[in-house]
Design an enzyme around this catalytic site. Sequence first.
Site, short mmCIF file in Angstrom:
data_model
loop_
_atom_site.label_atom_id
_atom_site.label_comp_id
_atom_site.label_asym_id
_atom_site.label_seq_id
_atom_site.Cartn_x
_atom_site.Cartn_y
_atom_site.Cartn_z
N GLU A 168 50.23 42.61 29.19
CA GLU A 168 50.01 43.43 30.68
C GLU A 168 48.90 44.35 30.26
OE1 GLU A 168 50.81 46.83 30.91
OE2 GLU A 168 50.04 46.90 32.86
N HIS A 260 52.30 47.43 41.56
CA HIS A 260 53.05 47.90 40.36
C HIS A 260 53.43 49.45 40.41
CE1 HIS A 260 51.30 43.91 38.71
NE2 HIS A 260 50.36 44.37 39.27
#
Length: 334
Positions: A168, A260
Site C-alpha cells: 500500500e 482512504h
Amino acid sequence: MSDVRIPILVDCDTGIDDSLALLYAVASPDCDLVAVTCTAGNVDARQVAENTRAVLELAGRSDVEVAIGRETPLERPLVTTPETHGPRGIGYAELPPARMPLSPRSGPDLIVEEARRRPGELTLVTLAPLTNVALAVQRAPELPRLLRRLVIMGGSYRSPGNTAPTTEWNVNVDPEAAGIVFAAFGADSTRPLALGLDVTERAKLLPDHLAEIAARAGCSPDGRGPDGRTNAVIRYLDDALRFYMEFHSRYDRFFGAFIHDPLALATAIDPTLVRTEPVTVDVELSGRLTTGETVADWRHVWGRPPNVDVAVAADADRFFERFIERVGDLAAGR
Ligand code: RIB
Ligand code: CA
C-alpha cells in the site's frame, strides 16, 4: 451525538483525499483539530505543507498550527505520485497561496511536545508515510503511552496492494518508518488502529455523493450558486476530485475515488465505524517483490502477541452519510 470534542493531531501528505480528511476534521463538531504535521508522500513535503495550509484557509481554519517534517523517507529516495493526485497534489484545483505561516517546530518535535503536554489525551491520525511518527517515537520512546490512540491509514492486511501487488502507498514510500512504528507500538494496550486498503477501498466516493454535498451547500456540483456566486469549497472538491476520479477510471475501472484518509479520520473520531481484529503485523524490508508489505500473522505462526488492531470491516454507508452532511454544511457556511 455527544458534545465531547476529541483532540486530534493529523499527519498527512496532502494529496486529494488528505485534503478531504482535513475538511471533514474542520467540519466535525466532535473533533478538536489540534495541529497538522506534513510528510512527503503524494507530493514533496514543501508542496504538502502549502496544500495543507491552503485547504485549512479554504475551510476558515488558518489558526491551526501546521508543521513540516522530514522531507525524505528514512533510508530510501522519495517517490511521489503525480499521476494520482496531480503535479501539485490537489488535482485540477487552484487555491490561493497559503498566507498562514509554517510552524517553527518540526513535525516530529510537534508530535512529541503536544503528546507530552497532554498525556493520554491526543489521538494521532496518520494519513501519510510514517516518517514523522517513526522519528517522533525514536525521540520519545514513551510516545505510545502518551497518546490516547494512534490511528493509521496504511497497509493492506488481507487485500491486494495499490502500489506493488502486495504493498500500500503510505507504507511503500517509507517501509523502514512503518517497521519502526509497528515495532514501537502495540505493547500494554497501545495497539494502533490500522485502516488498510481492506476497508478504505469500501469508501468509494461517487459523483452522486458530490452532487449531494453541493446540494446541501445550495449550489450545483461545479460550485455555482443561484445568485451566480461560486462556492469555493464545492469548486475545490469538483476540481480536485475530477482529477482523482479520472485516475481511478484508468487504474480501478470506475469513475469515482477511494477516499482512504477521510474514512481513517472519521474512524479516529468514531471507532464504531469499523470492526477490528488484533493481529501481529510486521513490515517486509528486503523482499525482491514485496518490500513494504504489511505482513499480518492471522494464523499466529510467529507466536508473538498482537501489536495492531486491524480494521476488517467498515460501515461505509454511515460514513458517507456523515461525510456528506458535515462537508456539505461546512461548504454552506463558507
Ligand atoms: O494508499 C492510500 C494512501 O496513500 C492515502 O493516504 C493517499 O493519500 C495516499 O497517501
Ligand atoms: Ca494521504
